[in-house]
Design an enzyme around this catalytic site. Structure first.
Site, PDB file in Angstrom:
ATOM      1  N   GLU A  16      43.035  39.816  51.358  1.00  0.00           N
ATOM      2  CA  GLU A  16      42.785  38.524  51.995  1.00  0.00           C
ATOM      3  C   GLU A  16      41.895  38.726  53.198  1.00  0.00           C
ATOM      4  O   GLU A  16      41.966  39.737  53.875  1.00  0.00           O
ATOM      5  CB  GLU A  16      44.101  37.888  52.438  1.00  0.00           C
ATOM      6  CG  GLU A  16      44.966  37.468  51.275  1.00  0.00           C
ATOM      7  CD  GLU A  16      46.300  36.941  51.741  1.00  0.00           C
ATOM      8  OE1 GLU A  16      46.485  36.768  52.947  1.00  0.00           O
ATOM      9  OE2 GLU A  16      47.153  36.727  50.872  1.00  0.00           O
ATOM     10  N   LYS A  17      41.077  37.721  53.472  1.00  0.00           N
ATOM     11  CA  LYS A  17      40.208  37.795  54.632  1.00  0.00           C
ATOM     12  C   LYS A  17      40.635  36.767  55.657  1.00  0.00           C
ATOM     13  O   LYS A  17      40.574  35.572  55.419  1.00  0.00           O
ATOM     14  CB  LYS A  17      38.753  37.561  54.202  1.00  0.00           C
ATOM     15  CG  LYS A  17      38.182  38.705  53.401  1.00  0.00           C
ATOM     16  CD  LYS A  17      38.075  39.954  54.258  1.00  0.00           C
ATOM     17  CE  LYS A  17      37.525  41.130  53.478  1.00  0.00           C
ATOM     18  NZ  LYS A  17      37.572  42.374  54.231  1.00  0.00           N
ATOM     19  N   HIS A  18      41.076  37.251  56.794  1.00  0.00           N
ATOM     20  CA  HIS A  18      41.525  36.370  57.861  1.00  0.00           C
ATOM     21  C   HIS A  18      40.585  36.332  59.056  1.00  0.00           C
ATOM     22  O   HIS A  18      40.535  35.345  59.765  1.00  0.00           O
ATOM     23  CB  HIS A  18      42.897  36.812  58.376  1.00  0.00           C
ATOM     24  CG  HIS A  18      44.017  36.530  57.439  1.00  0.00           C
ATOM     25  ND1 HIS A  18      44.410  37.416  56.485  1.00  0.00           N
ATOM     26  CD2 HIS A  18      44.826  35.454  57.316  1.00  0.00           C
ATOM     27  CE1 HIS A  18      45.427  36.899  55.809  1.00  0.00           C
ATOM     28  NE2 HIS A  18      45.697  35.712  56.278  1.00  0.00           N
ATOM     29  N   HIS A  46      40.326  32.885  51.530  1.00  0.00           N
ATOM     30  CA  HIS A  46      41.750  32.908  51.874  1.00  0.00           C
ATOM     31  C   HIS A  46      42.447  31.841  51.029  1.00  0.00           C
ATOM     32  O   HIS A  46      41.868  30.799  50.754  1.00  0.00           O
ATOM     33  CB  HIS A  46      41.907  32.604  53.365  1.00  0.00           C
ATOM     34  CG  HIS A  46      43.321  32.662  53.833  1.00  0.00           C
ATOM     35  ND1 HIS A  46      44.183  31.591  53.713  1.00  0.00           N
ATOM     36  CD2 HIS A  46      44.030  33.675  54.401  1.00  0.00           C
ATOM     37  CE1 HIS A  46      45.358  31.954  54.201  1.00  0.00           C
ATOM     38  NE2 HIS A  46      45.296  33.201  54.625  1.00  0.00           N
ATOM     39  N   HIS A  52      50.580  28.398  51.965  1.00  0.00           N
ATOM     40  CA  HIS A  52      49.806  29.444  52.646  1.00  0.00           C
ATOM     41  C   HIS A  52      48.396  28.927  52.900  1.00  0.00           C
ATOM     42  O   HIS A  52      47.644  28.708  51.953  1.00  0.00           O
ATOM     43  CB  HIS A  52      49.765  30.690  51.744  1.00  0.00           C
ATOM     44  CG  HIS A  52      49.103  31.870  52.359  1.00  0.00           C
ATOM     45  ND1 HIS A  52      48.746  32.979  51.625  1.00  0.00           N
ATOM     46  CD2 HIS A  52      48.729  32.135  53.642  1.00  0.00           C
ATOM     47  CE1 HIS A  52      48.186  33.867  52.420  1.00  0.00           C
ATOM     48  NE2 HIS A  52      48.156  33.386  53.645  1.00  0.00           N
ATOM     49  N   CYS A 116      46.601  31.569  60.596  1.00  0.00           N
ATOM     50  CA  CYS A 116      47.138  31.479  59.238  1.00  0.00           C
ATOM     51  C   CYS A 116      48.630  31.190  59.386  1.00  0.00           C
ATOM     52  O   CYS A 116      49.305  31.854  60.180  1.00  0.00           O
ATOM     53  CB  CYS A 116      46.918  32.797  58.497  1.00  0.00           C
ATOM     54  SG  CYS A 116      47.872  32.904  56.968  1.00  0.00           S
ATOM     55  N   HIS A 119      50.416  34.542  58.340  1.00  0.00           N
ATOM     56  CA  HIS A 119      49.931  35.850  58.781  1.00  0.00           C
ATOM     57  C   HIS A 119      49.470  35.862  60.242  1.00  0.00           C
ATOM     58  O   HIS A 119      48.827  36.822  60.680  1.00  0.00           O
ATOM     59  CB  HIS A 119      48.799  36.337  57.873  1.00  0.00           C
ATOM     60  CG  HIS A 119      49.253  36.605  56.466  1.00  0.00           C
ATOM     61  ND1 HIS A 119      48.736  35.950  55.376  1.00  0.00           N
ATOM     62  CD2 HIS A 119      50.204  37.434  55.998  1.00  0.00           C
ATOM     63  CE1 HIS A 119      49.350  36.378  54.280  1.00  0.00           C
ATOM     64  NE2 HIS A 119      50.246  37.274  54.627  1.00  0.00           N
TER      65      HIS A 119
END
Ligand code: FE2
Length: 130
Positions: A16-18, A46, A52, A116, A119
């Protein structure tokens, strides 16, 4: 004593790219408005589901040589597929992309922070030079 900054992450994990990506025009001039585009999940999207999602992006500016940073703006992303029919059954999704049109008078640092819902907080920065 722990500080809030201890919980802000700057490097991604898994697939995942946050970390927010800040895109700027090539030529920025003092006193002239320009667009700052901030994207979460630019390379690898994402998830955007009822359970989520990216809740918001905040953009700040710290002018060179000054003690305080300024909030330039904050965008909330509030549609993630929820509906009366149930989770992920809704017809609307807002993706985590925000454009801020700003005018800066001094060089400095732009910092984007995103949240997020599961996260936590993530940030990245870019220098502004004239
Ligand atoms: Fe996430």
């Amino acid at each position: 004593m722990s500080r809030f900054s201890d919980y802000i992450k700057t490097e991604d994990f898994k697939k995942e790219k946050h970390v927010p990506v800040i895109d700027l025009p090539e030529n920025i001039k003092a006193g002239e408005a320009f667009n700052v585009e901030v994207t979460v999940g630019k390379e690898i999207p994402h998830p955007n589901t009822t359970e989520h999602f990216i809740a918001w992006i905040l953009l700040t500016y710290k002018p060179e040589g000054e003690n305080f940073a300024y909030e330039l703006g904050r965008v909330d992303f509030t549609a993630h597929g929820a509906s009366a029919a149930g989770a992920n059954q809704g017809p609307a999704y807002t993706n985590p992309v925000a454009v801020f049109n700003v005018k800066l008078l001094k060089p400095g640092v732009l910092t984007a922070v995103e949240h997020c819902n599961i996260h936590g907080f993530w940030e990245s920065s870019k220098d502004i030079k004239f």
